[in-house]
Write a protein that holds these residues in place. Structure first.
Motif, PDB file in Angstrom:
ATOM      1  N   PHE A  64       0.827  -1.201   0.000  1.00  0.00           N
ATOM      2  CA  PHE A  64       0.000   0.000   0.000  1.00  0.00           C
ATOM      3  C   PHE A  64       0.866   1.258   0.000  1.00  0.00           C
ATOM      4  O   PHE A  64       0.604   2.212  -0.739  1.00  0.00           O
ATOM      5  CB  PHE A  64      -0.917   0.023   1.221  1.00  0.00           C
ATOM      6  CG  PHE A  64      -2.297  -0.501   0.944  1.00  0.00           C
ATOM      7  CD1 PHE A  64      -3.146   0.170   0.083  1.00  0.00           C
ATOM      8  CD2 PHE A  64      -2.736  -1.665   1.541  1.00  0.00           C
ATOM      9  CE1 PHE A  64      -4.419  -0.312  -0.168  1.00  0.00           C
ATOM     10  CE2 PHE A  64      -4.011  -2.158   1.295  1.00  0.00           C
ATOM     11  CZ  PHE A  64      -4.856  -1.474   0.437  1.00  0.00           C
ATOM     12  N   LEU A  65       1.897   1.270   0.846  1.00  0.00           N
ATOM     13  CA  LEU A  65       2.756   2.442   0.933  1.00  0.00           C
ATOM     14  C   LEU A  65       3.464   2.700  -0.388  1.00  0.00           C
ATOM     15  O   LEU A  65       3.553   3.843  -0.852  1.00  0.00           O
ATOM     16  CB  LEU A  65       3.777   2.253   2.066  1.00  0.00           C
ATOM     17  CG  LEU A  65       3.202   2.260   3.482  1.00  0.00           C
ATOM     18  CD1 LEU A  65       4.263   1.910   4.502  1.00  0.00           C
ATOM     19  CD2 LEU A  65       2.575   3.616   3.801  1.00  0.00           C
ATOM     20  N   GLU A 112       0.982   4.063  -2.919  1.00  0.00           N
ATOM     21  CA  GLU A 112       0.704   5.480  -2.709  1.00  0.00           C
ATOM     22  C   GLU A 112       1.836   6.337  -3.252  1.00  0.00           C
ATOM     23  O   GLU A 112       1.604   7.413  -3.812  1.00  0.00           O
ATOM     24  CB  GLU A 112       0.510   5.756  -1.216  1.00  0.00           C
ATOM     25  CG  GLU A 112      -0.748   5.128  -0.617  1.00  0.00           C
ATOM     26  CD  GLU A 112      -2.014   5.698  -1.217  1.00  0.00           C
ATOM     27  OE1 GLU A 112      -2.139   6.940  -1.277  1.00  0.00           O
ATOM     28  OE2 GLU A 112      -2.877   4.915  -1.640  1.00  0.00           O
ATOM     29  N   GLU A 113       3.065   5.856  -3.124  1.00  0.00           N
ATOM     30  CA  GLU A 113       4.226   6.606  -3.600  1.00  0.00           C
ATOM     31  C   GLU A 113       4.191   6.793  -5.114  1.00  0.00           C
ATOM     32  O   GLU A 113       4.605   7.829  -5.637  1.00  0.00           O
ATOM     33  CB  GLU A 113       5.523   5.898  -3.197  1.00  0.00           C
ATOM     34  CG  GLU A 113       5.844   5.987  -1.710  1.00  0.00           C
ATOM     35  CD  GLU A 113       7.076   5.191  -1.343  1.00  0.00           C
ATOM     36  OE1 GLU A 113       7.691   4.586  -2.257  1.00  0.00           O
ATOM     37  OE2 GLU A 113       7.435   5.164  -0.154  1.00  0.00           O
ATOM     38  N   LEU A 124       1.490   6.784  -6.905  1.00  0.00           N
ATOM     39  CA  LEU A 124       0.208   7.396  -7.275  1.00  0.00           C
ATOM     40  C   LEU A 124      -0.714   6.443  -8.025  1.00  0.00           C
ATOM     41  O   LEU A 124      -1.283   6.784  -9.074  1.00  0.00           O
ATOM     42  CB  LEU A 124       0.449   8.659  -8.111  1.00  0.00           C
ATOM     43  CG  LEU A 124       1.374   9.715  -7.481  1.00  0.00           C
ATOM     44  CD1 LEU A 124       1.571  10.882  -8.435  1.00  0.00           C
ATOM     45  CD2 LEU A 124       0.802  10.194  -6.152  1.00  0.00           C
ATOM     46  N   TYR A 168      -7.446   0.168  -6.684  1.00  0.00           N
ATOM     47  CA  TYR A 168      -7.050  -1.150  -6.192  1.00  0.00           C
ATOM     48  C   TYR A 168      -8.247  -2.085  -6.322  1.00  0.00           C
ATOM     49  O   TYR A 168      -9.303  -1.807  -5.764  1.00  0.00           O
ATOM     50  CB  TYR A 168      -6.641  -1.096  -4.722  1.00  0.00           C
ATOM     51  CG  TYR A 168      -5.569  -0.094  -4.375  1.00  0.00           C
ATOM     52  CD1 TYR A 168      -4.264  -0.502  -4.119  1.00  0.00           C
ATOM     53  CD2 TYR A 168      -5.870   1.261  -4.273  1.00  0.00           C
ATOM     54  CE1 TYR A 168      -3.292   0.428  -3.775  1.00  0.00           C
ATOM     55  CE2 TYR A 168      -4.904   2.196  -3.942  1.00  0.00           C
ATOM     56  CZ  TYR A 168      -3.612   1.771  -3.696  1.00  0.00           C
ATOM     57  OH  TYR A 168      -2.654   2.681  -3.355  1.00  0.00           O
ATOM     58  N   LYS A 224     -10.471   8.018  -6.972  1.00  0.00           N
ATOM     59  CA  LYS A 224      -9.766   6.804  -6.572  1.00  0.00           C
ATOM     60  C   LYS A 224     -10.758   5.713  -6.188  1.00  0.00           C
ATOM     61  O   LYS A 224     -11.873   6.011  -5.740  1.00  0.00           O
ATOM     62  CB  LYS A 224      -8.821   7.074  -5.408  1.00  0.00           C
ATOM     63  CG  LYS A 224      -7.503   7.700  -5.827  1.00  0.00           C
ATOM     64  CD  LYS A 224      -6.431   7.430  -4.789  1.00  0.00           C
ATOM     65  CE  LYS A 224      -5.062   7.844  -5.300  1.00  0.00           C
ATOM     66  NZ  LYS A 224      -3.975   7.406  -4.408  1.00  0.00           N
ATOM     67  N   TYR A 260     -10.963   2.004  -3.973  1.00  0.00           N
ATOM     68  CA  TYR A 260     -10.377   0.987  -3.104  1.00  0.00           C
ATOM     69  C   TYR A 260     -11.360  -0.166  -2.992  1.00  0.00           C
ATOM     70  O   TYR A 260     -12.507   0.029  -2.586  1.00  0.00           O
ATOM     71  CB  TYR A 260     -10.096   1.546  -1.704  1.00  0.00           C
ATOM     72  CG  TYR A 260      -9.053   2.626  -1.662  1.00  0.00           C
ATOM     73  CD1 TYR A 260      -7.711   2.309  -1.519  1.00  0.00           C
ATOM     74  CD2 TYR A 260      -9.415   3.970  -1.781  1.00  0.00           C
ATOM     75  CE1 TYR A 260      -6.745   3.307  -1.476  1.00  0.00           C
ATOM     76  CE2 TYR A 260      -8.458   4.969  -1.748  1.00  0.00           C
ATOM     77  CZ  TYR A 260      -7.125   4.633  -1.599  1.00  0.00           C
ATOM     78  OH  TYR A 260      -6.174   5.622  -1.568  1.00  0.00           O
ATOM     79  N   LYS A 300      -6.229  -0.318   4.383  1.00  0.00           N
ATOM     80  CA  LYS A 300      -5.995   1.102   4.119  1.00  0.00           C
ATOM     81  C   LYS A 300      -6.199   1.920   5.383  1.00  0.00           C
ATOM     82  O   LYS A 300      -5.438   2.842   5.676  1.00  0.00           O
ATOM     83  CB  LYS A 300      -6.929   1.604   3.022  1.00  0.00           C
ATOM     84  CG  LYS A 300      -6.767   3.105   2.727  1.00  0.00           C
ATOM     85  CD  LYS A 300      -7.745   3.562   1.684  1.00  0.00           C
ATOM     86  CE  LYS A 300      -7.531   5.038   1.358  1.00  0.00           C
ATOM     87  NZ  LYS A 300      -7.847   5.932   2.462  1.00  0.00           N
ATOM     88  N   SER A 356      -3.296   4.270   7.724  1.00  0.00           N
ATOM     89  CA  SER A 356      -3.462   5.721   7.802  1.00  0.00           C
ATOM     90  C   SER A 356      -2.827   6.248   9.080  1.00  0.00           C
ATOM     91  O   SER A 356      -2.949   5.661  10.144  1.00  0.00           O
ATOM     92  CB  SER A 356      -4.948   6.093   7.783  1.00  0.00           C
ATOM     93  OG  SER A 356      -5.551   5.686   6.576  1.00  0.00           O
ATOM     94  N   GLN A 366     -11.538  10.556   1.904  1.00  0.00           N
ATOM     95  CA  GLN A 366     -10.960  10.236   0.598  1.00  0.00           C
ATOM     96  C   GLN A 366     -11.494   8.909   0.063  1.00  0.00           C
ATOM     97  O   GLN A 366     -10.746   8.040  -0.386  1.00  0.00           O
ATOM     98  CB  GLN A 366      -9.423  10.209   0.667  1.00  0.00           C
ATOM     99  CG  GLN A 366      -8.821  11.547   1.051  1.00  0.00           C
ATOM    100  CD  GLN A 366      -7.297  11.506   1.075  1.00  0.00           C
ATOM    101  OE1 GLN A 366      -6.660  10.674   0.451  1.00  0.00           O
ATOM    102  NE2 GLN A 366      -6.700  12.425   1.817  1.00  0.00           N
TER     103      GLN A 366
END
Length: 211
Positions: free
Chosen positions: A89-90, A93-94, A96, A100, A122, A124, A132, A136, A187
């Motif tokens: 996940f991280l 996110e990096e 973009l 998912y 987006k 999810y 997710k 956070s 989000q």
């Protein structure tokens, strides 16, 4: 919209291509089995959406996305995965990632994700929402007002706007405004995902009694 598929399993590619080909507003524009092939097809066809497997044979789909971003490719990427760890996940996110989707999702769920991502939002998969929330920083509800939290609890319990308005002694118009703010702050794309958030973080354990 033009869509390409990047997956190292022929049956998966064929199945996804069949689903896309049945849609009047979607065009299956190409496929690839690995990173180099994918980048060539993307640069050649300039697709709107790229459906890409998280774990290709000898590489990660995230590395392919990272390289595409450095080349200035503006296609939107939806990650297909059987599961996703916090690290995945991280990294996603990096680079973009725009969406998912679990590979076990129904065709209509995938099509819904494609439509949302195409519109700039987006997506999810509900099956990944809990992870997710766990990744956070802090509580995802920290930015919500007290009244918005009350509305979110109601969403988590499956209440419609009319019922929420009655229970909280506010108008349906006010409920709609609160729901809109909740979606933006969390989000997420719709009230179903907001409800999943509420359940994932345990908000709905604070049940209220109503006559």
């Amino acid at each position: 919209m033009k869509i390409i598929i990047v997956d190292d399993h022929p049956l998966v590619r064929r199945g996804l291509a069949s689903v896309i080909a049945m849609q009047s507003d979607m065009q299956f524009a190409g496929e690839a089995t690995n990173g180099p092939e994918a980048l060539d097809v993307i640069e050649e066809t300039k697709p709107d959406i790229v459906l890409i497997d998280l774990k290709l044979a000898d590489e990660s789909g995230l590395d392919v996305i990272r390289i595409a971003r450095t080349r200035g490719i503006v296609s939107k990427f939806i990650l297909l995965t059987s599961s996703a760890s916090r690290e995945d996940f991280l990294r996603a996110e990096e680079v973009l990632v725009d969406g998912y989707v679990l590979k076990e999702a129904l065709p209509e769920e995938l099509l819904f994700a494609i439509q949302l991502v195409y519109k700039g939002r987006k997506y999810y998969d509900p099956g990944l929402m809990e992870e997710k929330m766990r990744m956070s920083a802090g509580s995802p509800t920290d930015e919500l007002t007290p009244k918005e939290k009350e509305v979110l609890i109601q969403l988590g319990q499956g209440a419609c706007n009319r019922v929420i308005a009655t229970r909280l002694f506010i108008s349906e118009f006010t409920v709609k405004k609160h729901v809109s703010q909740i979606l933006a702050k969390l989000q997420v794309t719709d009230r179903t995902q907001a409800a999943l958030c509420a359940n994932a973080i345990g908000l709905t354990k604070y049940e209220m009694s109503y006559e």
